[in-house]
Design an enzyme around this catalytic site. Structure first.
Site, PDB file in Angstrom:
ATOM      1  N   TYR A 154      52.497  32.972  28.165  1.00 43.67           N
ATOM      2  CA  TYR A 154      51.763  34.118  28.494  1.00 43.67           C
ATOM      3  C   TYR A 154      52.671  35.268  29.350  1.00 43.67           C
ATOM      4  O   TYR A 154      52.445  36.367  28.832  1.00 43.67           O
ATOM      5  CB  TYR A 154      50.598  33.625  29.685  1.00 43.67           C
ATOM      6  CG  TYR A 154      49.549  34.490  30.122  1.00 43.67           C
ATOM      7  CD1 TYR A 154      48.360  34.863  28.904  1.00 43.67           C
ATOM      8  CD2 TYR A 154      49.590  35.110  31.147  1.00 43.67           C
ATOM      9  CE1 TYR A 154      47.680  35.953  29.676  1.00 43.67           C
ATOM     10  CE2 TYR A 154      48.623  36.087  31.733  1.00 43.67           C
ATOM     11  CZ  TYR A 154      47.634  36.370  30.843  1.00 43.67           C
ATOM     12  OH  TYR A 154      46.554  37.227  31.290  1.00 43.67           O
ATOM     13  N   LYS A 158      52.836  38.935  27.785  1.00 42.36           N
ATOM     14  CA  LYS A 158      52.454  40.266  28.391  1.00 42.36           C
ATOM     15  C   LYS A 158      53.705  41.132  28.824  1.00 42.36           C
ATOM     16  O   LYS A 158      53.495  42.422  28.900  1.00 42.36           O
ATOM     17  CB  LYS A 158      51.806  39.589  29.925  1.00 42.36           C
ATOM     18  CG  LYS A 158      50.492  39.035  29.640  1.00 42.36           C
ATOM     19  CD  LYS A 158      49.598  39.960  28.979  1.00 42.36           C
ATOM     20  CE  LYS A 158      48.066  39.446  29.055  1.00 42.36           C
ATOM     21  NZ  LYS A 158      47.293  40.451  28.489  1.00 42.36           N
TER      22      LYS A 158
END
Length: 253
Positions: A154, A158
């Site tokens: 993640y 991002k």
């Protein structure tokens, strides 16, 4: 130049949480909004409620990692609402685990939804923006882009969103298109509730632990992110591009 009431926005991951709040705010701002989500029924129900309240909205079921589906979705939005000149890439998933325990599937799923999805949606929508000589691309990143235990996939995705955003700003700026990213901090959503469940505590316990380090003294809510999107989508933000706005209740992530 089109007025706000003539503009059309696409919001991905719009069936709930941050995406739903963003879609609601843009409808309130006067835009027509297409709510895209893998949960077709969820986004259609929300779009129906917006329409009944006097807004213009449609719900479209879509897997943002599917190239053909993305192309068809943008074509449908153009037919039913109009050419989209605002795009909010919000669709996301989590597959949290420590790096040593993370499966390849967990890694690739997160990368596909966040990065492949944002790329496909942006590539499909930017043609309308370039033709109009006006556009707003708003990508939802996260404070996890700075690193977060148990979120190697993640965090990497991002952080990638931020680099993608800056490059889009450079390439599309001469066409009147801006690209910016918003990096939420701790926001109360189904995703953060899932994080609490993953680590074996209640959401209240997780929230108490995190909020004590937030200068604003509270957790964020989806509407906090929607307000920031509203600004980036506006005419007033025409000279702001390639930026990452951390909406985290303080200067530290």
């Amino acid at each position: 130049m089109l007025t706000a009431e003539q503009r059309i926005a696409i919001v991905t991951g719009a069936a709930r949480g941050i995406g739903a709040a963003i879609a609601q705010r843009l409808v309130e701002d006067g835009l027509g909004v297409a709510l895209l989500d893998l949960d077709e029924r969820g986004c259609m129900d929300l779009a129906d409620r917006m329409t009944q309240a006097g807004g213009r909205a449609i719900g479209v079921g879509i897997d943002v990692t599917n190239e053909q589906a993305v192309t068809q979705a943008v074509e449908r939005v153009t037919r039913e609402l109009g050419a989209p000149t605002v795009l909010v890439n919000n669709a996301g998933v989590i597959r949290d685990n420590l790096l040593v325990r993370m499966s390849l599937d967990d890694w690739e799923t997160v990368m596909a939804v966040h990065l492949r999805g944002a790329f496909l949606m942006t590539r499909a929508a930017q043609a309308q923006m370039v033709e109009e000589r006006w556009g707003r691309i708003i990508n939802i990143s996260s404070t996890s882009a700075l690193g977060n235990r148990g979120q190697a996939n993640y965090a990497a995705a991002k952080a990638g969103i931020q680099g993608f955003t800056k490059t889009a700003a450079i390439e599309l700026g001469r066409f009147g298109v801006t690209a910016n990213a918003i990096a939420p901090g701790f926001i109360e959503t189904e995703m953060t509730h899932a994080t609490a469940a993953r680590i074996g505590i209640t959401f209240g316990e997780l929230s108490d632990a995190v909020v004590k380090d937030i200068p604003a003294g509270r957790a964020g809510i989806p509407e906090d992110i929607a307000h920031a999107v509203s600004f980036f989508a506006s005419e007033d933000a025409s000279f702001v591009s390639g930026q990452v706005l951390y909406v985290a209740g303080g200067p530290k992530a």
